[in-house]
Enzyme design. Structure first.
Site, PDB file in Angstrom:
ATOM      1  N   TYR A 188      15.962  30.188   9.170  1.00  0.00           N
ATOM      2  CA  TYR A 188      14.545  30.713   9.813  1.00  0.00           C
ATOM      3  C   TYR A 188      14.783  31.118  11.263  1.00  0.00           C
ATOM      4  O   TYR A 188      15.175  30.044  11.848  1.00  0.00           O
ATOM      5  CB  TYR A 188      13.399  30.362   9.479  1.00  0.00           C
ATOM      6  CG  TYR A 188      13.214  30.676   8.027  1.00  0.00           C
ATOM      7  CD1 TYR A 188      12.878  31.935   7.266  1.00  0.00           C
ATOM      8  CD2 TYR A 188      12.930  29.436   7.097  1.00  0.00           C
ATOM      9  CE1 TYR A 188      12.632  32.145   6.258  1.00  0.00           C
ATOM     10  CE2 TYR A 188      12.582  29.865   5.462  1.00  0.00           C
ATOM     11  CZ  TYR A 188      12.336  30.897   5.386  1.00  0.00           C
ATOM     12  OH  TYR A 188      12.109  31.249   3.940  1.00  0.00           O
ATOM     13  N   LYS A 216       0.805  -1.148  -0.034  1.00  0.00           N
ATOM     14  CA  LYS A 216       0.005   0.055  -0.003  1.00  0.00           C
ATOM     15  C   LYS A 216       0.809   1.283  -0.178  1.00  0.00           C
ATOM     16  O   LYS A 216       2.068   1.303   0.139  1.00  0.00           O
ATOM     17  CB  LYS A 216      -0.930  -0.023   1.273  1.00  0.00           C
ATOM     18  CG  LYS A 216      -0.313  -0.030   2.669  1.00  0.00           C
ATOM     19  CD  LYS A 216      -1.110  -0.165   3.694  1.00  0.00           C
ATOM     20  CE  LYS A 216      -0.365   0.079   5.052  1.00  0.00           C
ATOM     21  NZ  LYS A 216      -1.196  -0.006   6.325  1.00  0.00           N
ATOM     22  N   ARG A 241     -10.155  -0.235  14.913  1.00  0.00           N
ATOM     23  CA  ARG A 241     -10.057   0.274  13.607  1.00  0.00           C
ATOM     24  C   ARG A 241     -11.014   0.050  12.798  1.00  0.00           C
ATOM     25  O   ARG A 241     -11.910   0.686  12.038  1.00  0.00           O
ATOM     26  CB  ARG A 241      -8.659   0.366  13.018  1.00  0.00           C
ATOM     27  CG  ARG A 241      -8.384   1.297  11.708  1.00  0.00           C
ATOM     28  CD  ARG A 241      -7.036   1.460  11.339  1.00  0.00           C
ATOM     29  NE  ARG A 241      -6.222   0.254  11.238  1.00  0.00           N
ATOM     30  CZ  ARG A 241      -5.155   0.019  10.733  1.00  0.00           C
ATOM     31  NH1 ARG A 241      -4.380   1.142  10.687  1.00  0.00           N
ATOM     32  NH2 ARG A 241      -4.862  -1.187  10.398  1.00  0.00           N
ATOM     33  N   MET A 299      11.900  24.755   3.414  1.00  0.00           N
ATOM     34  CA  MET A 299      10.960  23.969   2.247  1.00  0.00           C
ATOM     35  C   MET A 299      12.063  23.506   1.432  1.00  0.00           C
ATOM     36  O   MET A 299      11.684  22.620   0.988  1.00  0.00           O
ATOM     37  CB  MET A 299      10.135  25.047   1.680  1.00  0.00           C
ATOM     38  CG  MET A 299       9.278  24.388   0.607  1.00  0.00           C
ATOM     39  SD  MET A 299       7.944  25.591  -0.267  1.00  0.00           S
ATOM     40  CE  MET A 299       6.899  25.727   1.078  1.00  0.00           C
TER      41      MET A 299
END
Length: 389
Positions: free
Chosen positions: A273, A53, A148, A322
Site C-alpha cells: 500500500y 495479568k 496512577r 492487515m
C-alpha cells in the site's frame, strides 16, 4: 487447535502441522530459568509474586500459571475477571488484584478471598464491611511517583493507622509501583529509600504488614530493596529493560509463520500500500501470511524491520498490511513456499527479540506480547525434558 493433516514438520522440539500458516511456541522451561535468575538476585527470604495479568502477558494464563505455581508465592492480576479465571485453575496460591475494584466488584473479590488493592482508609473500610466477620485481605497502594492509584506517601502512615482499626483485617500488604526504574536511577533510588523509611514506620503500627515495590526492571537494577516480595512481570517471560540484563534470562515465546508465496520481481515495481517501496533491482520477494490483525505492528513499516528465513535476516518491504507482509529473500536462494519464518525468536545463529520488534514500532515489549493474536495455534513444550504439553 486447528484440524491436523498427516503432514508435519519439526520446529524447535515441537511438531507443527504443515498446513498451519502461523503459530506461537511457548517454552515452559524458560519460566523456570527466569525464576532462578530472579531468585539469584534477591534476598533468599523474599518471595516472588508472579504477575500473570493480560492472559500472562499474552503467553496463556491457563498453561503458564500451572507450570510455575510451585515456584512462586503469589499470583497477581489486573482485575476480578482475570482473578476468577486464575482461581478456577485451583493452584493453591493467593491472588493479588493490582487494580482498584469497582464498588460492584468488591463483594465478589471479598467472597473469593482475593487481596484487594485500596488507595484510602475509606475504600479499605468499604471493602472490609463486605466481609462481615471474615478476615479481609488488603493491599494498600502507596503513590511514590506513579500517580496512577494509591494514597500519597506522605499520608500513608495515617491511612495505615485507620486501616489497622478494622476488626476483621487479615493479611495486609503495603506496596508501591516504580514509574522509572530503567530510566531514572537517581529518582528511583530516592523513591525506594523513602519507601523503606515508610515501611519501618508502618511496621511499628502494623507488624503483620508485608511490603513490595520492585517490578521487573527494579529486580535487576535495585535488588537490595526487596523486603518481603518482588513482583515479577516482564522478566518472567524472558524480556528485560534495561537490555543489559537480557543475557541472564530466556525468552519463553517464539512467533513463527510460513512462506506462502515466493516470486521473482523485476526492478521498478511498487510493493504494498502507498507504493512506498520500489524494487531497485531484480528481487525475490516472499509473502508471509501475518499482518497487523495478527499483532505484527503496522508501525514497523519502513524501519528496516527483519524476519528470519533459513537463519538469515530478511527485511520487510513496504507497508505491513492487515493479513500479510512482504519480505526480501533475494539473498536466500533456497527459500521456498512452506519454509518457516521467525517473527520473534531464534533461527540458526540469529535471534529477533520482542524488544527489537517493539523498538522498530516505537513501542515496548509489553505492547507486543499483549497485542499478539495470530490466526493460528499456541504450542507449549518443555525444552528441558523434550516433552510437549
Amino acid at each position: 487447535m486447528v484440524e491436523i493433516r498427516p503432514s508435519w514438520v519439526s520446529s524447535s522440539q515441537v511438531s507443527i502441522p504443515s498446513n498451519l500458516r502461523t503459530w506461537v511456541q511457548i517454552d515452559l522451561a524458560a519460566f523456570r530459568h527466569n525464576l532462578k535468575a530472579i531468585r539469584a538476585r534477591i534476598d533468599p527470604t523474599a518471595g516472588i509474586i508472579a504477575v500473570v495479568k493480560a492472559d500472562a502477558y499474552g503467553h496463556g494464563i491457563t498453561r503458564v500459571a500451572p507450570a510455575i505455581a510451585d515456584q512462586v508465592d503469589l499470583f497477581a492480576v489486573a482485575n476480578v475477571l482475570e482473578a476468577n479465571e486464575l482461581a478456577a485453575l485451583g493452584l493453591g496460591r493467593d491472588i493479588l488484584l493490582l487494580g482498584p475494584c469497582l464498588p460492584d466488584e468488591r463483594q465478589a473479590a471479598v467472597d473469593a478471598g482475593y487481596i484487594v488493592s485500596v488507595s484510602s482508609a475509606e475504600e479499605a473500610a468499604a471493602v472490609a464491611a463486605l466481609a462481615g466477620t471474615r478476615p479481609c485481605t488488603l493491599n494498600l497502594k502507596v503513590d511514590t511517583g506513579m500517580g496512577r492509584m494509591g494514597c500519597w506517601h506522605e499520608d500513608a502512615e495515617e491511612v495505615v493507622r485507620q486501616i489497622v482499626k478494622l476488626p476483621n483485617l487479615g493479611a495486609f500488604h503495603v506496596s508501591t509501583h516504580l514509574p522509572a526504574p530503567d530510566e531514572d536511577a537517581d529518582f528511583t533510588r530516592e523513591e525506594l529509600e523513602g519507601f523503606g523509611r515508610l515501611a519501618a514506620q508502618i511496621k511499628a503500627i502494623a507488624p503483620q504488614a508485608k511490603f513490595h515495590a520492585l517490578n521487573s526492571a527494579g529486580i535487576f537494577e535495585f535488588a537490595g530493596f526487596a523486603p518481603d516480595y518482588v513482583r515479577a512481570g516482564l522478566v518472567l517471560y524472558g524480556s528485560c529493560y534495561p537490555d543489559i540484563y537480557q543475557p541472564q534470562i530466556q525468552p519463553a515465546l517464539s512467533w513463527k509463520a510460513r512462506l506462502v508465496l515466493v516470486r521473482d520481481v523485476p526492478p521498478g515495481r511498487s510493493v504494498s500500500y502507498g507504493r512506498t517501496f520500489f524494487t531497485p533491482h531484480q528481487m525475490r520477494i516472499a509473502t508471509v501470511p501475518v499482518g497487523y490483525a495478527d499483532g505484527f505492528p503496522r508501525q514497523v513499516s519502513g524501519h528496516d524491520t527483519a524476519v528470519l528465513v533459513h537463519g538469515r535476516r530478511c527485511l520487510v518491504l513496504g507497508r505491513v498490511t492487515m493479513d500479510q507482509i512482504l519480505v526480501d529473500v533475494t539473498d536466500v536462494p533456497e527459500a521456498q513456499v512452506g519454509d518457516e519464518v521467525v517473527l520473534i525468536g531464534r533461527q540458526g545463529g540469529e535471534e529477533i527479540l520482542a524488544r527489537e520488534l517493539a523498538d522498530k514500532a516505537g513501542t515496548i515489549s509489553w505492547h507486543i506480547f499483549t497485542g499478539l493474536k495470530p490466526r493460528g495455534s499456541y504450542f507449549y513444550y518443555d525444552s528441558d525434558t523434550g516433552s510437549t504439553v
